[in-house]
Design a protein around this motif. Structure first.
Motif, mmCIF file in Angstrom:
data_model
loop_
_atom_site.group_PDB
_atom_site.id
_atom_site.type_symbol
_atom_site.label_atom_id
_atom_site.label_comp_id
_atom_site.label_asym_id
_atom_site.label_seq_id
_atom_site.Cartn_x
_atom_site.Cartn_y
_atom_site.Cartn_z
ATOM 1 N N LEU A 63 0.813 -1.213 -0.037
ATOM 2 C CA LEU A 63 0.045 0.176 -0.054
ATOM 3 C C LEU A 63 1.082 1.153 -0.077
ATOM 4 N N ASP A 64 2.014 1.193 0.636
ATOM 5 C CA ASP A 64 2.958 2.223 0.928
ATOM 6 C C ASP A 64 3.492 2.771 -0.597
ATOM 7 N N SER A 65 4.123 1.691 -1.250
ATOM 8 C CA SER A 65 4.375 1.811 -2.744
ATOM 9 C C SER A 65 3.376 2.504 -3.632
ATOM 10 N N LEU A 66 2.133 1.851 -3.543
ATOM 11 C CA LEU A 66 0.926 2.445 -4.323
ATOM 12 C C LEU A 66 0.570 3.870 -4.238
ATOM 13 N N ALA A 67 0.648 4.139 -2.642
ATOM 14 C CA ALA A 67 0.147 5.783 -2.365
ATOM 15 C C ALA A 67 1.448 6.418 -3.068
ATOM 16 N N ASP A 68 2.567 6.021 -2.716
ATOM 17 C CA ASP A 68 3.887 6.832 -3.046
ATOM 18 C C ASP A 68 3.895 7.009 -4.586
ATOM 19 N N MET A 69 3.460 5.908 -5.257
ATOM 20 C CA MET A 69 3.243 6.088 -6.773
ATOM 21 C C MET A 69 2.537 7.252 -7.254
ATOM 22 N N VAL A 70 1.382 7.397 -6.579
ATOM 23 C CA VAL A 70 0.216 8.626 -6.885
ATOM 24 C C VAL A 70 0.835 9.894 -6.570
ATOM 25 N N PHE A 111 9.579 6.293 -14.338
ATOM 26 C CA PHE A 111 10.572 5.836 -13.812
ATOM 27 C C PHE A 111 10.587 5.638 -12.333
ATOM 28 N N SER A 112 9.502 6.604 -12.006
ATOM 29 C CA SER A 112 9.171 6.413 -10.331
ATOM 30 C C SER A 112 8.509 5.109 -10.250
ATOM 31 N N ALA A 113 7.613 4.560 -10.910
ATOM 32 C CA ALA A 113 7.302 3.193 -10.764
ATOM 33 C C ALA A 113 8.251 2.210 -11.031
#
Length: 239
Positions: A63-70, A111-113
């Motif tokens: 969830l942390d990675s998905l939130a950071d992605m946005v 590239f963030s992903a």
């Protein structure tokens, strides 16, 4: 109950990133800066709370990675896309270039992903980073977008510099360049020299940007550049 607290904070990070993205599409760059900073605060708090409460979970990590992605991948790219769309006529009168070249901004998202995925599987990044981290990249672009959008005149050279910067920062995120993390295990100067220098340098950048450019927010972009330079210097000294 305590296991839900970090994930709630992460969800608030995601919500803040969604709001920042909407603000970016409307060209409200100051609101973008504010909401991404709010997202960064929630991002810090969720990890701190998880460590404090020992409330780790595989779900929380994903969830942390998905939130950071946005918050740090999508929202900043939209801000840059909007800025370029508003000013692309400066470098070309071609309708195709004006309409589609601004989409180069979404290289930052791609590239963030890649950066976030790499971080999740790279065991070397427990106490430091390999490549530029996504929050720092986001802070650079949202502050720069705000500053450039408020400039009275936008030159062709400036647009070309932004396009070059998009490619450069995208590559920096997935590079193998070691960069120090912001985590401070203790308040001693020894071992935290570069972190303290970064804090002092950031304050100076913010003040200088306000005095010279009448926009302390642009100092955030300067602070990120200073962070990259400090990381490169620290690498040379430890090599």
């Amino acid at each position: 109950m305590k296991n839900y607290i970090p994930n709630t904070l992460t969800s608030l990070n995601l919500l803040s990133g969604c709001i920042a993205s909407v603000m970016a599409f409307h060209g409200k760059f100051l609101c973008v800066v504010a909401w991404v900073i709010v997202a960064a605060i929630f991002d810090f708090c969720d990890g701190f709370t998880a460590r404090l409460l020992k409330a780790y979970s595989p779900l929380g990590k994903e969830l942390d990675s998905l939130a950071d992605m946005v918050s740090f991948g999508v929202a900043p790219a939209i801000a840059v896309f909007t800025f370029l769309s508003m000013n692309m006529h400066v470098i070309s009168g071609n309708a195709f270039v004006v309409a589609y070249l601004p989409y180069v901004a979404f290289l930052l998202t791609v590239f963030s992903a890649m950066r976030l995925a790499k971080f999740n599987v790279d065991t070397r990044q427990t106490s430091s980073f390999m490549g530029l981290n996504t929050p720092a990249n986001a802070m650079f672009w949202i502050s720069l977008s705000y500053g450039l959008a408020n400039m009275p005149v936008v030159s062709a050279m400036l647009i070309y510099t932004v396009l070059f910067g998009i490619v450069l920062f995208s590559l920096l995120m997935v590079s193998e360049i070691p960069m120090f993390a912001f985590k401070i295990k203790n308040l001693k100067f020894a071992g935290n020299e570069y972190r303290y220098i970064l804090v002092i340098g950031t304050i100076i950048m913010l003040i200088a940007a306000e005095v010279v450019l009448h926009s302390f927010i642009l100092g955030i972009a300067g602070a990120v550049l200073f962070y990259i330079a400090l990381s490169l210097i620290s690498n040379r000294k430890t090599a």
